[in-house]
Design a protein around this motif. Structure first.
Motif, PDB file in Angstrom:
ATOM      1  N   ILE A 183      10.269 -26.438  13.591  1.00  0.00           N
ATOM      2  CA  ILE A 183      11.508 -26.991  14.139  1.00  0.00           C
ATOM      3  C   ILE A 183      11.614 -26.583  15.610  1.00  0.00           C
ATOM      4  O   ILE A 183      11.496 -25.404  15.940  1.00  0.00           O
ATOM      5  N   SER A 184      11.792 -27.561  16.494  1.00  0.00           N
ATOM      6  CA  SER A 184      11.856 -27.192  17.908  1.00  0.00           C
ATOM      7  C   SER A 184      12.884 -28.031  18.664  1.00  0.00           C
ATOM      8  O   SER A 184      12.923 -28.007  19.877  1.00  0.00           O
ATOM      9  N   THR A 185      13.704 -28.770  17.951  1.00  0.00           N
ATOM     10  CA  THR A 185      14.644 -29.670  18.625  1.00  0.00           C
ATOM     11  C   THR A 185      15.765 -28.899  19.345  1.00  0.00           C
ATOM     12  O   THR A 185      16.126 -27.792  18.942  1.00  0.00           O
ATOM     13  N   VAL A 186      16.306 -29.522  20.386  1.00  0.00           N
ATOM     14  CA  VAL A 186      17.467 -28.941  21.083  1.00  0.00           C
ATOM     15  C   VAL A 186      18.730 -29.483  20.394  1.00  0.00           C
ATOM     16  O   VAL A 186      18.880 -30.693  20.234  1.00  0.00           O
ATOM     17  N   PRO A 187      19.645 -28.606  19.981  1.00  0.00           N
ATOM     18  CA  PRO A 187      20.836 -29.077  19.263  1.00  0.00           C
ATOM     19  C   PRO A 187      21.656 -30.063  20.095  1.00  0.00           C
ATOM     20  O   PRO A 187      21.805 -29.894  21.307  1.00  0.00           O
ATOM     21  N   TYR A 188      22.175 -31.084  19.428  1.00  0.00           N
ATOM     22  CA  TYR A 188      22.958 -32.128  20.101  1.00  0.00           C
ATOM     23  C   TYR A 188      24.144 -32.475  19.207  1.00  0.00           C
ATOM     24  O   TYR A 188      23.970 -32.690  18.014  1.00  0.00           O
ATOM     25  N   LEU A 189      25.317 -32.540  19.795  1.00  0.00           N
ATOM     26  CA  LEU A 189      26.541 -32.760  19.022  1.00  0.00           C
ATOM     27  C   LEU A 189      27.450 -33.718  19.782  1.00  0.00           C
ATOM     28  O   LEU A 189      27.385 -33.788  21.000  1.00  0.00           O
ATOM     29  N   TRP A 190      28.300 -34.424  19.061  1.00  0.00           N
ATOM     30  CA  TRP A 190      29.289 -35.256  19.748  1.00  0.00           C
ATOM     31  C   TRP A 190      30.594 -35.278  18.969  1.00  0.00           C
ATOM     32  O   TRP A 190      30.626 -34.939  17.794  1.00  0.00           O
ATOM     33  N   THR A 191      31.629 -35.641  19.681  1.00  0.00           N
ATOM     34  CA  THR A 191      32.907 -35.859  19.007  1.00  0.00           C
ATOM     35  C   THR A 191      33.580 -37.032  19.702  1.00  0.00           C
ATOM     36  O   THR A 191      33.249 -37.342  20.856  1.00  0.00           O
ATOM     37  N   ALA A 192      34.497 -37.701  19.013  1.00  0.00           N
ATOM     38  CA  ALA A 192      35.158 -38.866  19.615  1.00  0.00           C
ATOM     39  C   ALA A 192      36.637 -38.812  19.305  1.00  0.00           C
ATOM     40  O   ALA A 192      37.030 -38.593  18.160  1.00  0.00           O
ATOM     41  N   MET A 193      37.454 -38.985  20.361  1.00  0.00           N
ATOM     42  CA  MET A 193      38.908 -38.938  20.212  1.00  0.00           C
ATOM     43  C   MET A 193      39.537 -39.909  21.198  1.00  0.00           C
ATOM     44  O   MET A 193      39.155 -39.912  22.369  1.00  0.00           O
ATOM     45  N   PHE A 194      40.477 -40.713  20.734  1.00  0.00           N
ATOM     46  CA  PHE A 194      41.167 -41.690  21.576  1.00  0.00           C
ATOM     47  C   PHE A 194      40.175 -42.559  22.361  1.00  0.00           C
ATOM     48  O   PHE A 194      40.353 -42.804  23.555  1.00  0.00           O
ATOM     49  N   GLY A 195      39.116 -42.956  21.697  1.00  0.00           N
ATOM     50  CA  GLY A 195      38.149 -43.842  22.344  1.00  0.00           C
ATOM     51  C   GLY A 195      37.263 -43.165  23.370  1.00  0.00           C
ATOM     52  O   GLY A 195      36.493 -43.826  24.064  1.00  0.00           O
ATOM     53  N   ARG A 196      37.342 -41.848  23.493  1.00  0.00           N
ATOM     54  CA  ARG A 196      36.477 -41.144  24.437  1.00  0.00           C
ATOM     55  C   ARG A 196      35.520 -40.264  23.656  1.00  0.00           C
ATOM     56  O   ARG A 196      35.919 -39.670  22.660  1.00  0.00           O
ATOM     57  N   SER A 197      34.311 -40.140  24.171  1.00  0.00           N
ATOM     58  CA  SER A 197      33.328 -39.294  23.489  1.00  0.00           C
ATOM     59  C   SER A 197      33.028 -38.062  24.312  1.00  0.00           C
ATOM     60  O   SER A 197      32.894 -38.144  25.536  1.00  0.00           O
ATOM     61  N   LEU A 198      32.935 -36.954  23.627  1.00  0.00           N
ATOM     62  CA  LEU A 198      32.472 -35.737  24.276  1.00  0.00           C
ATOM     63  C   LEU A 198      31.096 -35.437  23.701  1.00  0.00           C
ATOM     64  O   LEU A 198      30.910 -35.467  22.496  1.00  0.00           O
ATOM     65  N   ARG A 199      30.142 -35.206  24.575  1.00  0.00           N
ATOM     66  CA  ARG A 199      28.783 -34.914  24.130  1.00  0.00           C
ATOM     67  C   ARG A 199      28.449 -33.471  24.478  1.00  0.00           C
ATOM     68  O   ARG A 199      28.938 -32.934  25.472  1.00  0.00           O
ATOM     69  N   TYR A 200      27.548 -32.895  23.682  1.00  0.00           N
ATOM     70  CA  TYR A 200      27.254 -31.472  23.857  1.00  0.00           C
ATOM     71  C   TYR A 200      25.808 -31.228  23.455  1.00  0.00           C
ATOM     72  O   TYR A 200      25.361 -31.704  22.402  1.00  0.00           O
ATOM     73  N   ALA A 201      25.077 -30.507  24.284  1.00  0.00           N
ATOM     74  CA  ALA A 201      23.705 -30.146  23.898  1.00  0.00           C
ATOM     75  C   ALA A 201      23.482 -28.685  24.216  1.00  0.00           C
ATOM     76  O   ALA A 201      24.054 -28.145  25.163  1.00  0.00           O
ATOM     77  N   GLY A 202      22.632 -28.047  23.412  1.00  0.00           N
ATOM     78  CA  GLY A 202      22.312 -26.641  23.626  1.00  0.00           C
ATOM     79  C   GLY A 202      22.948 -25.771  22.570  1.00  0.00           C
ATOM     80  O   GLY A 202      23.462 -26.260  21.554  1.00  0.00           O
ATOM     81  N   TYR A 203      22.945 -24.482  22.865  1.00  0.00           N
ATOM     82  CA  TYR A 203      23.564 -23.527  21.941  1.00  0.00           C
ATOM     83  C   TYR A 203      24.321 -22.531  22.797  1.00  0.00           C
ATOM     84  O   TYR A 203      23.744 -21.636  23.412  1.00  0.00           O
ATOM     85  N   GLY A 204      25.640 -22.733  22.869  1.00  0.00           N
ATOM     86  CA  GLY A 204      26.411 -22.016  23.881  1.00  0.00           C
ATOM     87  C   GLY A 204      27.074 -20.740  23.423  1.00  0.00           C
ATOM     88  O   GLY A 204      27.857 -20.149  24.182  1.00  0.00           O
ATOM     89  N   GLU A 205      26.778 -20.301  22.196  1.00  0.00           N
ATOM     90  CA  GLU A 205      27.491 -19.116  21.714  1.00  0.00           C
ATOM     91  C   GLU A 205      27.243 -17.936  22.657  1.00  0.00           C
ATOM     92  O   GLU A 205      26.108 -17.679  23.053  1.00  0.00           O
ATOM     93  N   GLY A 206      28.286 -17.261  23.015  1.00  0.00           N
ATOM     94  CA  GLY A 206      28.158 -16.094  23.892  1.00  0.00           C
ATOM     95  C   GLY A 206      28.070 -16.450  25.368  1.00  0.00           C
ATOM     96  O   GLY A 206      27.654 -15.618  26.194  1.00  0.00           O
ATOM     97  N   PHE A 207      28.469 -17.680  25.763  1.00  0.00           N
ATOM     98  CA  PHE A 207      28.401 -18.012  27.207  1.00  0.00           C
ATOM     99  C   PHE A 207      29.316 -17.071  27.989  1.00  0.00           C
ATOM    100  O   PHE A 207      30.345 -16.620  27.476  1.00  0.00           O
ATOM    101  N   ASP A 208      28.912 -16.742  29.242  1.00  0.00           N
ATOM    102  CA  ASP A 208      29.768 -15.855  30.022  1.00  0.00           C
ATOM    103  C   ASP A 208      30.366 -16.540  31.244  1.00  0.00           C
ATOM    104  O   ASP A 208      31.121 -15.933  31.993  1.00  0.00           O
ATOM    105  N   ASP A 209      29.994 -17.799  31.478  1.00  0.00           N
ATOM    106  CA  ASP A 209      30.601 -18.540  32.585  1.00  0.00           C
ATOM    107  C   ASP A 209      30.517 -20.043  32.289  1.00  0.00           C
ATOM    108  O   ASP A 209      29.636 -20.479  31.537  1.00  0.00           O
ATOM    109  N   VAL A 210      31.436 -20.786  32.891  1.00  0.00           N
ATOM    110  CA  VAL A 210      31.404 -22.245  32.744  1.00  0.00           C
ATOM    111  C   VAL A 210      31.506 -22.842  34.144  1.00  0.00           C
ATOM    112  O   VAL A 210      32.413 -22.496  34.896  1.00  0.00           O
ATOM    113  N   ILE A 211      30.545 -23.701  34.490  1.00  0.00           N
ATOM    114  CA  ILE A 211      30.593 -24.348  35.807  1.00  0.00           C
ATOM    115  C   ILE A 211      30.923 -25.814  35.576  1.00  0.00           C
ATOM    116  O   ILE A 211      30.216 -26.499  34.824  1.00  0.00           O
TER     117      ILE A 211
END
Ligand SMILES: Cc1cc2nc3c(=O)[nH]c(=O)nc-3n(C[C@H](O)[C@H](O)[C@H](O)COP(=O)(O)OP(=O)(O)OC[C@H]3O[C@@H](n4cnc5c(N)ncnc54)[C@H](O)[C@@H]3O)c2cc1C
Ligand code: FES
Length: 605
Positions: free
Chosen positions: A507-535
């Motif tokens: 298994i070597s895939t990069v995690p990819y996730l999405w969510t959809a609310m009010f007709g807008r989609s938020l996309r997310y890739a990676g594994y962000g647990e423990g992030f210490d900054d957001v740019i």
């Protein structure tokens, strides 16, 4: 990729080309991506298909009148690394120029239909801009998930500096290709107490495992079992489209399972696994022996443990029945959602159009805080508030009060009382692995099944995949993680199947996730647990942004809204093994007012 995708000038159009017999044969091979897939016996050895064992693949050129060939551009019209959507007869194709070679493929992603021309071309594949599925440009084959089908590959020829593409009407209209698969030739199929491969769980991981086995030529008995009363369905749609009926959610029609000999036992709960005798026992006492076992039971939603937890009209969302019932009860009435994670927020968004009022109760200060950070969470919260959703934050439910047994009020620890006719609980899930406790299959302290990169458990011949496992995440130093995403369950199901056939896949895939609310989609890739900054680049207020999650010097995840295809670009870079440094992102944010992303791949966007 360069930034210009101008509409091509058609050079000439020629319909109804008659192909010589030998040419058609050639095309059929390349359209399927392989000549003759190997067929595996139960003992793992390979043999070749008999012709009659193969389901007839749709012929790409069923008749001359159903074919179209056209010169669609000049060879110089496209730069290397460029993609273009081109009209051809009854539909469109995606034209790709890579390393001086042209390829023509289906133009829509078979998952939810994204225009692939807006995706990312890299390393011989195109990655979908919406949820990250990857297709090989040489074969059209699906290489990374989500989704089950591949793209059609059309024939390309160059004559006098013009690029000609030839395609069938059927392929142009279908825009998806199910890979050639074996069918079951086991004499015991359907009426024996032993199977070759038993799959506990007919979710994403289980279904992809079964399909991969058939794609790889496995022709022995496969049995999938599920607690549900339905064939495998699109679970992520449950919380985004609560009204959807089971038949609208089905991932494959029942004829598919019949055609490929994949047996599905519905409402069949496995209660014990006896690994010594290679046998599982169902709740009704039925026993089934196996030679290889996949455990893909997913997870069970957590319920509230407060006073009144047994009152009527309080739900978790796991099945179409749950979702349908919630909308029915919420119509014109008061709905309360407990938990402001992805599931809860999707349900809250959907109900705003149906319910009289929608309230969200959450322990944290902002929704999605741990996953997306404070600023992004706040921006999304505002979008909900603008849509009439009322939030009760930093509190939890202390009591569910009923009138005549039915929910009437939700009492919060903050002493606030919220009127409620229906309540949806979205406070997380636990692995559905209780039935394994008495077996010798290892479980960790939280109940997850630990597997290695090949999705093997501690017991030989027993594999596990999907929401119920922890596994080593290759691009995060093999850290053992649980990633409960739809795409990840597909990828793990495939790796498990490959290793059942001794193909030594990892298994070597990069995690990819999405969510959809009010007709807008938020996309997310990676594994962000423990992030210490957001740019953040873009405009949070306008909900047009990209957020990079960093830990130390490295980008570990990315999220975006209205900023495609940046998440797919980042996923592609991470999948290639290149780390993205925080400094690179800081420079991008400093200097890029245009949203140019060429710094990521070294090419124009
Ligand atoms: C409402 C909802 C919305 C979601 N939205 C998204 C999204 O937008 N994007 C995303 O990436 N992910 C989303 N997810 C998560 C995604 O659905 C899961 O990651 C994915 O379904 C996991 O696949 P799986 O095969 O591991 O398990 P599941 O799909 O959960 O399937 C588990 C299967 O095992 C069966 N089973 C369990 N126990 C037994 C037993 N003892 N005996 C027999 N059968 C058993 C179940 O009946 C089921 O068939 C969502 C999840 C939910 C619930
Ligand atoms: S639409 Fe392409 S991956 Fe979902």
């Amino acid at each position: 990729m360069g930034g210009c995708f101008s509409k091509p000038k058609p050079v000439e159009l020629k319909i109804e080309v008659v192909l010589p017999e030998k040419e058609r044969g050639k095309e059929e091979l390349s359209a399927s991506g392989k000549g003759s897939p190997r067929a595996y016996q139960g003992n793992g050895t390979a043999r070749h298909f008999h012709t009659e064992e193969r389901l007839p693949a749709p012929h790409p050129y069923p008749g001359a009148q159903d074919c179209v060939e056209a010169a669609i551009c000049h060879v110089k019209d496209l730069e290397n690394g460029q993609m273009r959507e081109v009209e051809l007869g009854w539909g469109k194709v995606l034209l790709v120029k890579d390393n001086g070679e042209f390829h023509a493929l289906g133009h829509k992603c078979p998952h939810y239909g994204a225009p692939l021309v807006k995706g990312v071309l890299s390393r011989g594949r195109v990655r979908c801009p919406w949820h990250g599925a990857c297709f090989n440009i040489g074969t059209g084959d699906l290489e990374d998930f989500p989704g089950l089908d591949s793209l059609h590959k059309f024939q390309v020829k160059i004559e006098k500096e013009k690029v000609y593409v030839r395609a069938s009407k059927q392929a142009l209209q279908l825009q998806r290709r199910t890979k050639v698969m074996a069918k079951c030739i086991s004499p015991s199929a359907g009426h024996s107490s032993s199977t070759n491969v038993l799959i506990v769980g007919a979710g994403a991981a289980g279904l992809v495992c079964a399909e991969t086995l058939r794609q790889e030529g496995f022709s022995d008995r496969i049995v999938l079992c599920t607690l549900d009363r339905h064939l495998p369905y699109d679970r992520p749609k449950l919380s985004k489209s609560l009204d959807a009926q089971p038949e609208q959610l089905a991932l494959r029609p029942k004829e598919f399972f019949r055609a490929y000999g994949i047996e599905v036992l519905t409402e069949a709960q496995v209660v014990t696994v006896d690994v010594r005798n290679k046998k599982v026992v169902f709740k009704d006492g039925f026993k089934l022996e196996y030679s290889k076992l996949l455990l893909a039971p997913g997870s069970s939603p957590k319920m509230l443990s407060c006073k009144g937890k047994e009152v009527e009209n309080v739900f978790t969302i796991r099945t179409p029945e749950d979702a349908n019932r919630v909308v029915r009860l919420a119509r014109g009435r008061n709905a309360v959602v407990v938990g402001a994670g992805f599931l809860g927020m999707e349900v809250a968004a959907y109900l705003t159009e149906k319910a009289h009022s929608v309230s969200v109760v959450e322990l944290e200060e902002t929704p999605f805080r741990r996953f997306l950070g404070e600023r992004v969470g706040r921006a999304l919260m505002k979008m909900f508030e603008n849509n009439r959703v009322k939030f009760y934050m930093q509190t939890e439910v202390s009591e569910l009060r009923a009138q005549e047994g039915k929910l009437k009020e939700v009492v919060l620890k903050s002493s606030k009382v919220v009127r409620a006719d229906v309540c949806v609980v979205g406070i997380g899930a636990v692995p559905a692995t209780g039935f394994l406790r008495q077996s010798s299959i290892n479980l960790d302290s939280r109940g997850f099944i630990p597997v290695n990169k090949m999705m093997q458990t501690n017991v030989p011949g027993v594999f596990a995949a999907g929401d119920a496992v922890t596994f080593p995440l290759a691009w995060r130093n093999n850290r053992k993680v649980n990633i409960p995403h739809w795409q990840m369950a597909h990828a793990q199901g495939r790796v498990a199947a490959q290793n059942m056939l001794a193909q030594e896949a990892e298994i070597s895939t990069v995690p990819y996730l999405w969510t959809a609310m009010f007709g807008r989609s938020l996309r997310y890739a990676g594994y962000g647990e423990g992030f210490d900054d957001v740019i953040i680049q873009g405009d949070l207020e306008e909900l047009k942004f990209v957020a990079f999650y960093t830990k130390g010097d490295e980008v570990i995840a990315v999220a975006s809204m209205n900023y495609d295809p940046i998440v797919s670009k980042v996923a592609e870079v991470l999948a290639s093994g290149r780390a993205i440094r925080k400094r690179e992102v800081e420079l991008f944010v400093l200097h890029s007012k245009t949203g140019d992303m060429s710094w990521l791949t070294g090419k124009g966007s």
